[in-house]
Design an enzyme around this catalytic site. Sequence first.
Site, PDB file in Angstrom:
ATOM      1  N   ARG A  92      -5.072 -14.372   0.283  1.00 27.73           N
ATOM      2  CA  ARG A  92      -4.814 -13.712  -1.010  1.00 27.73           C
ATOM      3  C   ARG A  92      -5.680 -14.427  -2.035  1.00 27.73           C
ATOM      4  O   ARG A  92      -5.520 -15.634  -2.259  1.00 27.73           O
ATOM      5  CB  ARG A  92      -3.331 -13.780  -1.378  1.00 27.73           C
ATOM      6  CG  ARG A  92      -3.091 -13.336  -2.820  1.00 27.73           C
ATOM      7  CD  ARG A  92      -1.632 -13.098  -3.146  1.00 27.73           C
ATOM      8  NE  ARG A  92      -1.178 -11.837  -2.580  1.00 27.73           N
ATOM      9  CZ  ARG A  92      -0.085 -11.184  -2.967  1.00 27.73           C
ATOM     10  NH1 ARG A  92       0.684 -11.686  -3.913  1.00 27.73           N
ATOM     11  NH2 ARG A  92       0.247 -10.039  -2.406  1.00 27.73           N
ATOM     12  N   ARG A 110       6.849  -4.043   4.651  1.00 24.21           N
ATOM     13  CA  ARG A 110       5.742  -4.993   4.721  1.00 24.21           C
ATOM     14  C   ARG A 110       5.856  -5.808   6.009  1.00 24.21           C
ATOM     15  O   ARG A 110       4.868  -6.091   6.676  1.00 24.21           O
ATOM     16  CB  ARG A 110       5.764  -5.944   3.505  1.00 24.21           C
ATOM     17  CG  ARG A 110       5.474  -5.291   2.169  1.00 24.21           C
ATOM     18  CD  ARG A 110       4.044  -4.794   2.049  1.00 24.21           C
ATOM     19  NE  ARG A 110       3.076  -5.851   2.272  1.00 24.21           N
ATOM     20  CZ  ARG A 110       2.688  -6.752   1.359  1.00 24.21           C
ATOM     21  NH1 ARG A 110       3.176  -6.697   0.140  1.00 24.21           N
ATOM     22  NH2 ARG A 110       1.786  -7.675   1.649  1.00 24.21           N
ATOM     23  N   GLN A 155      -0.302  -3.580   1.666  1.00 22.51           N
ATOM     24  CA  GLN A 155       0.743  -2.841   0.954  1.00 22.51           C
ATOM     25  C   GLN A 155       0.688  -1.361   1.300  1.00 22.51           C
ATOM     26  O   GLN A 155       1.707  -0.700   1.439  1.00 22.51           O
ATOM     27  CB  GLN A 155       0.576  -3.037  -0.559  1.00 22.51           C
ATOM     28  CG  GLN A 155       1.653  -2.354  -1.374  1.00 22.51           C
ATOM     29  CD  GLN A 155       3.029  -2.976  -1.183  1.00 22.51           C
ATOM     30  OE1 GLN A 155       3.204  -4.174  -1.330  1.00 22.51           O
ATOM     31  NE2 GLN A 155       4.025  -2.156  -0.844  1.00 22.51           N
ATOM     32  N   HIS A 166      -5.508  -3.978  -1.919  1.00 27.35           N
ATOM     33  CA  HIS A 166      -4.268  -4.523  -1.340  1.00 27.35           C
ATOM     34  C   HIS A 166      -3.886  -3.658  -0.127  1.00 27.35           C
ATOM     35  O   HIS A 166      -2.883  -2.946  -0.145  1.00 27.35           O
ATOM     36  CB  HIS A 166      -3.164  -4.516  -2.400  1.00 27.35           C
ATOM     37  CG  HIS A 166      -1.974  -5.353  -2.052  1.00 27.35           C
ATOM     38  ND1 HIS A 166      -1.904  -6.149  -0.916  1.00 27.35           N
ATOM     39  CD2 HIS A 166      -0.772  -5.520  -2.685  1.00 27.35           C
ATOM     40  CE1 HIS A 166      -0.734  -6.772  -0.885  1.00 27.35           C
ATOM     41  NE2 HIS A 166      -0.034  -6.395  -1.934  1.00 27.35           N
ATOM     42  N   CYS A 215       5.052  -1.337  -5.542  1.00 30.24           N
ATOM     43  CA  CYS A 215       4.795  -2.413  -4.574  1.00 30.24           C
ATOM     44  C   CYS A 215       5.599  -3.660  -4.891  1.00 30.24           C
ATOM     45  O   CYS A 215       5.783  -4.515  -4.028  1.00 30.24           O
ATOM     46  CB  CYS A 215       3.305  -2.710  -4.516  1.00 30.24           C
ATOM     47  SG  CYS A 215       2.633  -3.367  -6.052  1.00 30.24           S
ATOM     48  N   ASP A 235       2.450   0.403 -10.639  1.00 30.36           N
ATOM     49  CA  ASP A 235       2.328  -1.050 -10.455  1.00 30.36           C
ATOM     50  C   ASP A 235       2.310  -1.673 -11.850  1.00 30.36           C
ATOM     51  O   ASP A 235       2.230  -0.965 -12.860  1.00 30.36           O
ATOM     52  CB  ASP A 235       1.020  -1.334  -9.677  1.00 30.36           C
ATOM     53  CG  ASP A 235       0.831  -2.796  -9.293  1.00 30.36           C
ATOM     54  OD1 ASP A 235       1.794  -3.574  -9.375  1.00 30.36           O
ATOM     55  OD2 ASP A 235      -0.302  -3.158  -8.911  1.00 30.36           O
TER      56      ASP A 235
HETATM   57  N1  NVA Z   1      -1.720  -5.343  -8.995  1.00 26.79           N
HETATM   58  C1  NVA Z   1      -0.821  -6.455  -8.728  1.00 26.79           C
HETATM   59  C2  NVA Z   1      -0.177  -6.310  -7.379  1.00 26.79           C
HETATM   60  C3  NVA Z   1       0.823  -7.376  -7.027  1.00 26.79           C
HETATM   61  C4  NVA Z   1       1.394  -7.214  -5.671  1.00 26.79           C
HETATM   62  C5  NVA Z   1      -1.595  -7.767  -8.840  1.00 26.79           C
HETATM   63  O1  NVA Z   1      -2.735  -7.823  -8.357  1.00 26.79           O
HETATM   64  O2  NVA Z   1      -1.085  -8.714  -9.431  1.00 26.79           O
HETATM   65  N1   CP Z   2       3.809  -6.398  -3.221  1.00 24.66           N
HETATM   66  C1   CP Z   2       3.389  -7.661  -3.009  1.00 24.66           C
HETATM   67  O1   CP Z   2       2.306  -7.918  -2.466  1.00 24.66           O
HETATM   68  O2   CP Z   2       4.289  -8.604  -3.390  1.00 24.66           O
HETATM   69  P1   CP Z   2       4.017 -10.172  -3.503  1.00 24.66           P
HETATM   70  O3   CP Z   2       3.070 -10.395  -4.634  1.00 24.66           O
HETATM   71  O4   CP Z   2       5.387 -10.753  -3.762  1.00 24.66           O
HETATM   72  O5   CP Z   2       3.442 -10.662  -2.204  1.00 24.66           O
END
Ligand code: NVA
Ligand code: CP
Length: 306
Positions: free
Chosen positions: A104, A287, A134, A131, A259, A219
Amino acid sequence: MSVRHFLSMMDYTPDELVGLIRRAIELKDLRNRGVLFEPLKNRVLGMIFEKASTRTRLSFEAGMIQLGGQAIFLSPRDTQLGRGEPIGDAAIVMSSMLDAVMIRTFAHSNLTEFAAKSKVPVINGLSDDLHPCQLLADMQTFLEHRGSIAGKTVAWIGDGNNMCNSYIEAAIQFDFQLKVACPEGYEPDARFLALAGDRVQVLRDPREAVAGAHLVSTDVWASMGQEDEAEQRMALFRPYQVTPALLDNAAPDVLFMHCLPAHRGEEISLDMLDDPRSVAWAQAENRLHAQKALLELLVEPAYHHA
Ligand code: NVA
Ligand code: CP
């Protein structure tokens, strides 16, 4: 032999993606029936988290344990990556000890650079661009509740962010129409829009995007790494809040997904997740199942005894 990664929904064929999701449903059923299934005994997943996570960390870690393997959590704070060790060097070393790596990160190029030097599969656990994990869970959740998503209409409301880009890829791979409603200047990346052609429409009015939709998804308005812009975004995105009343414009059997984590009172109203059309909790649980199917596909099965 070149190793297979999962950096984007485009890394697999549509048939492979549907197969993955069907397998996720089987693995979910095995777990619900209490059947022990440990094909990844002694296998180890490394998980590099440069951003926070609840669901992604838990689902990968629990998933590996349930499949008989283990997962190691790594953050830049306590690895040499945080002190400037080149990504390619880290990839060579880490992939000599691990059986798969989940990352990540911020720039998507961190993932492609790592993957280029990795001997083991690399999984995108979220980048600034995409992502895809997801989307596996989201597509599984739709299939479980409504059957195939092919030919349906999906509305994405809010920021044209990493999740939105992955929805565009999913529209191509799963054969649905996507209507994105976002403020001017917050459109999804032009590269992804170009890939999708007339499968994706960008609109300004959330009511227009939601009209007749079979799935509505949203989101946060400020993603991880955009904390400095949060205040300015709040004002701009206000007309894009998803509410039960907005969903009344959609198809009668519409589903709502998020998500998570959610900000009640911002991108969704206080009551949105309590609405019977919301499947956000099932989506979050999936997930686990979807990524177990992914790990089963990507990671070599158990070692033989000597
Ligand atoms: N768009 C959000 C998704 C979190 C799961 C982010 O990148 O923070
Ligand atoms: N939806 C998602 O990826 O959640 P987290 O940021 O908690 O991993």
